[in-house]
Scaffold this motif. Structure first.
Motif, PDB file in Angstrom:
ATOM      1  N   LYS A  28      12.818   3.218  12.290  1.00  0.00           N
ATOM      2  CA  LYS A  28      13.580   2.058  11.850  1.00  0.00           C
ATOM      3  C   LYS A  28      12.662   0.878  11.596  1.00  0.00           C
ATOM      4  O   LYS A  28      11.827   0.546  12.421  1.00  0.00           O
ATOM      5  CB  LYS A  28      14.634   1.691  12.896  1.00  0.00           C
ATOM      6  N   LYS A  29      12.808   0.273  10.435  1.00  0.00           N
ATOM      7  CA  LYS A  29      12.021  -0.911  10.101  1.00  0.00           C
ATOM      8  C   LYS A  29      12.835  -2.134  10.483  1.00  0.00           C
ATOM      9  O   LYS A  29      13.815  -2.461   9.830  1.00  0.00           O
ATOM     10  CB  LYS A  29      11.702  -0.931   8.610  1.00  0.00           C
ATOM     11  N   THR A  30      12.439  -2.773  11.566  1.00  0.00           N
ATOM     12  CA  THR A  30      13.200  -3.928  12.048  1.00  0.00           C
ATOM     13  C   THR A  30      12.345  -5.180  12.186  1.00  0.00           C
ATOM     14  O   THR A  30      12.876  -6.278  12.275  1.00  0.00           O
ATOM     15  CB  THR A  30      13.824  -3.618  13.423  1.00  0.00           C
ATOM     16  N   ASP A  31      11.024  -5.006  12.225  1.00  0.00           N
ATOM     17  CA  ASP A  31      10.128  -6.122  12.487  1.00  0.00           C
ATOM     18  C   ASP A  31       9.382  -6.511  11.211  1.00  0.00           C
ATOM     19  O   ASP A  31       8.675  -5.686  10.618  1.00  0.00           O
ATOM     20  CB  ASP A  31       9.146  -5.726  13.589  1.00  0.00           C
ATOM     21  N   LEU A  32       9.511  -7.754  10.814  1.00  0.00           N
ATOM     22  CA  LEU A  32       8.813  -8.229   9.614  1.00  0.00           C
ATOM     23  C   LEU A  32       7.302  -8.044   9.727  1.00  0.00           C
ATOM     24  O   LEU A  32       6.623  -7.739   8.743  1.00  0.00           O
ATOM     25  CB  LEU A  32       9.122  -9.713   9.396  1.00  0.00           C
ATOM     26  N   ASN A  33       6.755  -8.225  10.923  1.00  0.00           N
ATOM     27  CA  ASN A  33       5.301  -8.210  11.087  1.00  0.00           C
ATOM     28  C   ASN A  33       4.703  -6.812  11.086  1.00  0.00           C
ATOM     29  O   ASN A  33       3.509  -6.649  10.820  1.00  0.00           O
ATOM     30  CB  ASN A  33       4.913  -8.933  12.383  1.00  0.00           C
ATOM     31  N   THR A  34       5.476  -5.812  11.399  1.00  0.00           N
ATOM     32  CA  THR A  34       4.918  -4.455  11.448  1.00  0.00           C
ATOM     33  C   THR A  34       5.380  -3.588  10.285  1.00  0.00           C
ATOM     34  O   THR A  34       5.034  -2.410  10.212  1.00  0.00           O
ATOM     35  CB  THR A  34       5.303  -3.762  12.771  1.00  0.00           C
ATOM     36  N   THR A  35       6.145  -4.172   9.380  1.00  0.00           N
ATOM     37  CA  THR A  35       6.632  -3.429   8.215  1.00  0.00           C
ATOM     38  C   THR A  35       5.666  -3.612   7.045  1.00  0.00           C
ATOM     39  O   THR A  35       5.191  -4.713   6.790  1.00  0.00           O
ATOM     40  CB  THR A  35       8.033  -3.938   7.811  1.00  0.00           C
ATOM     41  N   THR A  36       5.395  -2.520   6.359  1.00  0.00           N
ATOM     42  CA  THR A  36       4.537  -2.603   5.168  1.00  0.00           C
ATOM     43  C   THR A  36       5.400  -2.839   3.934  1.00  0.00           C
ATOM     44  O   THR A  36       6.376  -2.126   3.694  1.00  0.00           O
ATOM     45  CB  THR A  36       3.734  -1.307   4.969  1.00  0.00           C
ATOM     46  N   PHE A  37       5.025  -3.861   3.161  1.00  0.00           N
ATOM     47  CA  PHE A  37       5.690  -4.163   1.899  1.00  0.00           C
ATOM     48  C   PHE A  37       4.707  -3.867   0.763  1.00  0.00           C
ATOM     49  O   PHE A  37       3.509  -4.167   0.879  1.00  0.00           O
ATOM     50  CB  PHE A  37       6.094  -5.644   1.831  1.00  0.00           C
ATOM     51  N   VAL A  38       5.189  -3.288  -0.303  1.00  0.00           N
ATOM     52  CA  VAL A  38       4.370  -3.124  -1.515  1.00  0.00           C
ATOM     53  C   VAL A  38       4.996  -3.982  -2.599  1.00  0.00           C
ATOM     54  O   VAL A  38       6.139  -3.767  -3.002  1.00  0.00           O
ATOM     55  CB  VAL A  38       4.302  -1.657  -1.969  1.00  0.00           C
ATOM     56  N   VAL A  39       4.238  -4.993  -3.029  1.00  0.00           N
ATOM     57  CA  VAL A  39       4.717  -5.911  -4.063  1.00  0.00           C
ATOM     58  C   VAL A  39       4.166  -5.417  -5.404  1.00  0.00           C
ATOM     59  O   VAL A  39       2.951  -5.229  -5.544  1.00  0.00           O
ATOM     60  CB  VAL A  39       4.246  -7.352  -3.793  1.00  0.00           C
ATOM     61  N   LEU A  40       5.046  -5.192  -6.370  1.00  0.00           N
ATOM     62  CA  LEU A  40       4.601  -4.536  -7.602  1.00  0.00           C
ATOM     63  C   LEU A  40       5.095  -5.245  -8.852  1.00  0.00           C
ATOM     64  O   LEU A  40       6.030  -6.061  -8.821  1.00  0.00           O
ATOM     65  CB  LEU A  40       5.089  -3.084  -7.603  1.00  0.00           C
ATOM     66  N   ASP A  41       4.444  -4.887  -9.949  1.00  0.00           N
ATOM     67  CA  ASP A  41       4.880  -5.361 -11.266  1.00  0.00           C
ATOM     68  C   ASP A  41       4.485  -4.304 -12.290  1.00  0.00           C
ATOM     69  O   ASP A  41       3.501  -3.582 -12.110  1.00  0.00           O
ATOM     70  CB  ASP A  41       4.204  -6.690 -11.616  1.00  0.00           C
ATOM     71  N   THR A  42       5.278  -4.218 -13.355  1.00  0.00           N
ATOM     72  CA  THR A  42       4.943  -3.298 -14.447  1.00  0.00           C
ATOM     73  C   THR A  42       4.782  -4.085 -15.740  1.00  0.00           C
ATOM     74  O   THR A  42       5.464  -5.089 -15.943  1.00  0.00           O
ATOM     75  CB  THR A  42       6.048  -2.241 -14.655  1.00  0.00           C
ATOM     76  N   GLU A  43       3.883  -3.633 -16.581  1.00  0.00           N
ATOM     77  CA  GLU A  43       3.820  -4.113 -17.962  1.00  0.00           C
ATOM     78  C   GLU A  43       4.301  -2.959 -18.824  1.00  0.00           C
ATOM     79  O   GLU A  43       3.871  -1.812 -18.635  1.00  0.00           O
ATOM     80  CB  GLU A  43       2.394  -4.527 -18.352  1.00  0.00           C
ATOM     81  N   THR A  44       5.196  -3.243 -19.756  1.00  0.00           N
ATOM     82  CA  THR A  44       5.847  -2.170 -20.517  1.00  0.00           C
ATOM     83  C   THR A  44       5.757  -2.446 -22.016  1.00  0.00           C
ATOM     84  O   THR A  44       5.424  -3.543 -22.448  1.00  0.00           O
ATOM     85  CB  THR A  44       7.329  -2.058 -20.118  1.00  0.00           C
ATOM     86  N   THR A  45       6.115  -1.416 -22.786  1.00  0.00           N
ATOM     87  CA  THR A  45       6.100  -1.598 -24.248  1.00  0.00           C
ATOM     88  C   THR A  45       7.294  -2.427 -24.712  1.00  0.00           C
ATOM     89  O   THR A  45       7.348  -2.827 -25.868  1.00  0.00           O
ATOM     90  CB  THR A  45       6.128  -0.242 -24.963  1.00  0.00           C
ATOM     91  N   GLY A  46       8.262  -2.648 -23.841  1.00  0.00           N
ATOM     92  CA  GLY A  46       9.442  -3.438 -24.203  1.00  0.00           C
ATOM     93  C   GLY A  46      10.462  -3.400 -23.089  1.00  0.00           C
ATOM     94  O   GLY A  46      10.122  -3.063 -21.946  1.00  0.00           O
ATOM     95  N   PHE A  47      11.685  -3.711 -23.402  1.00  0.00           N
ATOM     96  CA  PHE A  47      12.712  -3.868 -22.365  1.00  0.00           C
ATOM     97  C   PHE A  47      13.849  -2.859 -22.480  1.00  0.00           C
ATOM     98  O   PHE A  47      14.886  -3.011 -21.850  1.00  0.00           O
ATOM     99  CB  PHE A  47      13.256  -5.303 -22.420  1.00  0.00           C
TER     100      PHE A  47
END
Length: 222
Positions: A28-47
């Motif tokens: 269970k992920k309950t603690d902000l400090n021990t949880t791993t977050f992956v922040v991402l972004d994509t570049e695409t050919t369009g929408f």
């Protein structure tokens, strides 16, 4: 005579099974400090989710209130389709001398990078729909990770009043301006991921400090 459909058992690739196994009995992920977050972004050919394709995925991990830039993720995907209008934004050209991989190779590397982390993006729906559509093209299900949207998190930091439009959708540029974040790498996948990660940390810090937010509270934000 047998009734019903003869549903074929489809064998999914080993890399998907390995990723999927992380969610069978997850802690269970309950603690902000021990949880791993992956922040991402994509570049695409369009929408267009069906027609357009991902050109690049950039991501950074956030753990215990810090951005781990040393393990940052950036990958370019081979594409034959290019949109002249979006090239003006992301600047990725068809004949750029970038090291590229196939869509499936990119997915394998991306799944190995994110594992069971909570995924964070600005306007999450677009990026994750593009990635899920790529997974579906390979005959795979959607991502199983929990997700957070920095637009919703930032909105929660704003005071509720008649002055502020509660339906407003804040852009990443607006968050960067509010938090005084350098925009020199804007509109690259890795640059936007880093800008989003900084905005994420600052907005979460505000919510924890002023409203005693927990991880559970963040996951409820829409």
């Amino acid at each position: 005579m047998k009734w019903g459909f003869n549903k074929k058992n489809k064998t999914l690739p080993e890399y998907w099974s390995r990723y999927e196994s992380l969610f069978l009995n997850p802690p269970k992920k309950t603690d902000l400090n021990t949880t791993t977050f992956v922040v991402l972004d994509t570049e695409t050919t369009g929408f267009n989710y069906d027609k357009d394709r991902i050109l690049c995925i950039g991501a950074v991990k956030v753990l215990n209130g810090y951005i781990d830039v040393n393990s940052a993720f950036e990958i370019y995907i081979k594409q034959d389709y290019f949109n002249e209008e979006t090239i003006q934004i992301h600047g990725i050209l068809k004949h750029d001398k970038l090291q590229t991989v196939t869509e499936e190779e990119a997915i394998i590397l991306f799944l190995d990078y994110i594992q069971d982390a909570i995924l964070v993006a600005h306007h999450t729906f677009f990026d994750l729909t593009m990635i899920n559509t790529a997974l579906n093209r390979l005959g795979l299900p959607n991502l199983k990770n929990k997700e957070l949207d920095t637009m919703s998190i930032f909105k929660a930091t704003r005071l509720k009043s008649n002055i502020i439009d509660q339906k407003k959708r804040y852009s990443l540029d607006e968050l960067a301006e509010y938090y005084d974040i350098d925009l020199s790498d804007r509109h690259t996948a890795s640059g936007d991921a880093l800008i989003t990660a900084i905005a994420f940390l600052r907005a979460v810090h505000t919510l924890v400090k002023t409203k005693q937010y927990t991880l559970k509270d963040l996951l409820k934000l829409k």
